[in-house]
Structure formats: structure tokens, C-alpha cells
Design an enzyme around this catalytic site. Structure first.
Site, PDB file in Angstrom:
ATOM      1  N   ASP A 102       0.855  -1.184   0.000  1.00  0.00           N
ATOM      2  CA  ASP A 102       0.000   0.000   0.000  1.00  0.00           C
ATOM      3  C   ASP A 102       0.898   1.244   0.000  1.00  0.00           C
ATOM      4  OD1 ASP A 102      -2.969   0.962   0.500  1.00  0.00           O
ATOM      5  OD2 ASP A 102      -1.801   1.964   2.065  1.00  0.00           O
ATOM      6  N   ARG A 103       0.722   2.196   0.917  1.00  0.00           N
ATOM      7  CA  ARG A 103       1.564   3.402   0.903  1.00  0.00           C
ATOM      8  C   ARG A 103       3.029   3.050   1.111  1.00  0.00           C
ATOM      9  NH1 ARG A 103      -1.431   6.886  -1.648  1.00  0.00           N
ATOM     10  NH2 ARG A 103       0.035   8.517  -1.010  1.00  0.00           N
ATOM     11  N   HIS A 118     -10.832   8.294  -1.932  1.00  0.00           N
ATOM     12  CA  HIS A 118     -10.137   8.825  -0.756  1.00  0.00           C
ATOM     13  C   HIS A 118      -8.825   9.510  -1.131  1.00  0.00           C
ATOM     14  CE1 HIS A 118      -8.473   4.791  -1.404  1.00  0.00           C
ATOM     15  NE2 HIS A 118      -7.405   5.168  -0.721  1.00  0.00           N
ATOM     16  N   TRP A 119      -8.157   9.113  -2.220  1.00  0.00           N
ATOM     17  CA  TRP A 119      -6.944   9.804  -2.647  1.00  0.00           C
ATOM     18  C   TRP A 119      -7.222  11.299  -2.819  1.00  0.00           C
ATOM     19  CZ3 TRP A 119      -3.075   7.560  -6.681  1.00  0.00           C
ATOM     20  CH2 TRP A 119      -2.526   6.368  -6.209  1.00  0.00           C
ATOM     21  N   HIS A 145      -7.340  -6.667   0.670  1.00  0.00           N
ATOM     22  CA  HIS A 145      -6.289  -5.681   0.439  1.00  0.00           C
ATOM     23  C   HIS A 145      -5.119  -5.843   1.398  1.00  0.00           C
ATOM     24  CE1 HIS A 145      -4.223  -1.980  -0.428  1.00  0.00           C
ATOM     25  NE2 HIS A 145      -4.445  -1.518   0.798  1.00  0.00           N
ATOM     26  N   TYR A 164      -0.738  11.402   1.454  1.00  0.00           N
ATOM     27  CA  TYR A 164      -1.569  11.414   0.249  1.00  0.00           C
ATOM     28  C   TYR A 164      -1.399  12.708  -0.536  1.00  0.00           C
ATOM     29  CZ  TYR A 164      -3.941   7.091   1.468  1.00  0.00           C
ATOM     30  OH  TYR A 164      -4.218   5.774   1.725  1.00  0.00           O
TER      31      TYR A 164
END
Length: 300
Positions: free
Chosen positions: A112-113, A157-158, A275, A213
Site C-alpha cells: 500500500d503506501r 479517498h486519494w 487488500h 496522500y
């Protein structure tokens, strides 16, 4: 040390390592070739609590930091250009953490991030990354280049998180109501879940996660586009894994097709998970260990 550390990571050491701009909490244990595991949003290094011991069993030293501003890691104040929370800045933290633990080079995993940090670290400091595994990841610029109504609906959400001030007010009104519906203590493990909740209750952590983000849509995207223009690629062996119950394949088809434009030696496959594929620890650890060339785990 928090009350959950020994329960989550038996036999690991929990410490803090200062870097040029941040103070990073890191859990590390095992012996053998080093593997650095980078978590995603909105988790902490505790998310690896089931995967890390399996990699230790297979003969690795495992290093699990909280990313800058996440969990119990502290970072600098946000900057107008978001550079203080860019993946380039966070990658420098991770390189420093590994060096302070005695590792000039290492194997690297990001989810993910954390996968964007891993990509940046591998591009900026290829001499330190022997192999890299990127989980549920495409480069940020590739997502944005392909952005359409479906992407915007799935990944809204980004764009919400990138707005100034508004998300802090919305999330800060009731952070548990915002984050907890997608965090099941039975699936995560109760101690991991408790650490996650402790983190998201802190306004400074929420702000840092949002800055992550904001950096993604601005300075990180610019860095990736500069890489492509300059012909920079991943030269080390690269593993791409994706969650079969998430939407990466639904959005783009075979992720490896896109990654071949970024990496010389890329391979990968889906993992039967949601996820947060670290919640499928056995198949994930097996895939990582196979890629990294592990010794077989001892027989019971």
C-alpha cells in the site's frame, strides 16, 4: 515499549532510531539476510506481526519500522510543497534505519503506501536494495495516468485526503468512526488492532497520513514522471503481488504488464486475500521467502 510489543513480536527488539528529520520506531529480530517490511495506510508496523515470525523462521533478519508520522514514529511539520512527507524523504528514513542496524543493503517489501516508499527507495538508492517486493502496488503516476470514473469511484479517498484542512476536520471529529469499520480485531489480532486505534486517535498521526496522500498527488507524482523521462528503472529483481479480492486486476488487468515498463526483471502473482494481504500470512510469507531465497523452515 508499548504493552503490545512483546505479545506481537516475541523475541524482537523495539527501539527508536533518529534520522536527519525524523524519529523512527522500529521492531527487529531474527538472524540472516535482512528484510525490511513497510506497512500501508492506516496501519503501523504491528500489521506484520504474523508475517515477520514466519520470515525469521526461514532464516531472515526482519526489520519493521513505523513510517514517518505513522504509529509511534515522529516526523517534521508539514511543508507547503509536501516534501516533508514525500516518499523520497521517507525512503531516506528507511535507509538510515537499516544502516544504523548494521545493514548497508537489504531486501525490501512494501505494501500500500509503504510500497510507494519501497519503489522510491529502490529507484533513488539501488545500491542498497538487493531485491524488492511491491504489494498491491502500481506507481502513483500510472494510477493517475489511467484515472477514469471507475478509479475515482473506487479510490475517491486519494482526492479527498489531498484537500487542505477539510479531511482533518472530518476525520478528527470521530477518528474511530472513520477508520474502525474496515478494521476487524478478529482478523487483525487484538493487540495489532489496539495499536492501530491508539495511532489513529492522535491528530498528529492523522495529519501525517493525510500529508502522505497530498505528497502522492504532487511531489511524488513529479518524481516518478522525472524517473520515466530520465529512463530510470528498477534494475534489481522485482516481485509484484496483488490481492485477488481487491481491485487491482479489475481496474488494470495483469499488473505485470504495467510493471514491465518500470522493471528489468519482474515477476509476480495474486494472493488469495483482501487488500491487507499480511492477513494471509502463510501464502504471503511463502511467496516472499521463495523470492528472497530462504532456507526451509525447521520441521516441527
Amino acid at each position: 515499549m508499548s504493552i503490545s510489543d512483546e505479545a506481537l513480536f516475541p523475541g524482537f527488539t523495539t527501539t527508536r532510531i533518529p534520522t536527519a528529520e525524523a524519529d523512527i520506531l522500529v521492531r527487529h529480530g531474527g538472524s540472516g539476510p535482512p528484510v525490511v517490511l513497510l506497512h500501508g495506510h492506516p496501519r503501523t508496523s504491528a500489521t506484520w506481526h504474523r508475517v515477520a515470525p514466519l520470515l525469521v523462521e526461514r532464516g531472515f533478519t526482519v526489520i519493521c519500522p513505523d513510517l514517518r508520522g505513522y504509529g509511534r514514529s515522529c516526523g517534521p511539520a508539514p511543508t507547503a510543497d509536501h516534501a516533508a512527507h514525500s516518499k523520497r524523504a521517507v525512503a531516506r528514513d528507511i535507509r538510515t534505519v537499516a544502516e544504523r542496524l548494521g545493514h548497508e543493503s537489504f531486501r525490501l517489501v512494501g505494501h500500500d503506501r509503504g510500497s510507494y516508499v519501497a519503489l522510491r527507495l529502490a529507484l533513488d538508492h539501488p545500491e542498497t536494495v538487493e531485491q524488492v517486493a511491491l504489494l498491491d502496488c502500481l506507481p502513483i503516476s500510472e494510477h493517475l495516468r489511467r484515472c477514469d470514473a471507475t478509479f475515482a469511484a473506487h479510490w475517491w479517498h486519494w482526492f479527498f485526503f489531498a484537500q487542505p484542512d477539510i479531511p482533518e476536520r472530518v476525520i478528527g471529529a470521530d477518528p474511530e468512526a472513520w477508520y474502525a469499520p474496515k478494521a476487524d480485531p478478529a482478523t487483525m489480532g487484538t493487540a495489532n488492532h489496539a495499536e492501530f486505534l491508539q495511532a489513529v486517535r492522535q491528530p498528529s498521526v492523522v495529519r501525517a497520513m493525510l500529508e502522505d496522500y497530498r505528497a502522492g498527488l504532487t511531489i511524488d507524482r513529479a518524481h516518478e514522471e522525472a524517473d520515466r523521462a530520465a529512463g530510470r528503472r528498477l534494475r534489481m529483481p522485482t516481485l509484484v503481488l496483488w490481492s485477488e479480492r481487491d481491485d487491482l486486476e479489475e481496474l488494470y488487468g495483469d499488473p505485470l504488464r504495467i510493471w514491465r515498463d518500470w522493471a528489468d526483471d519482474v515477476r509476480g502473482h495474486g494472493i488469495d486475500s483482501g487488500h491487507h494481504m499480511e492477513e494471509a500470512p502463510e501464502p504471503l510469507a511463502a511467496a516472499l521467502a521463495g523470492f528472497f531465497g530462504a532456507t526451509p523452515p525447521p520441521r516441527p
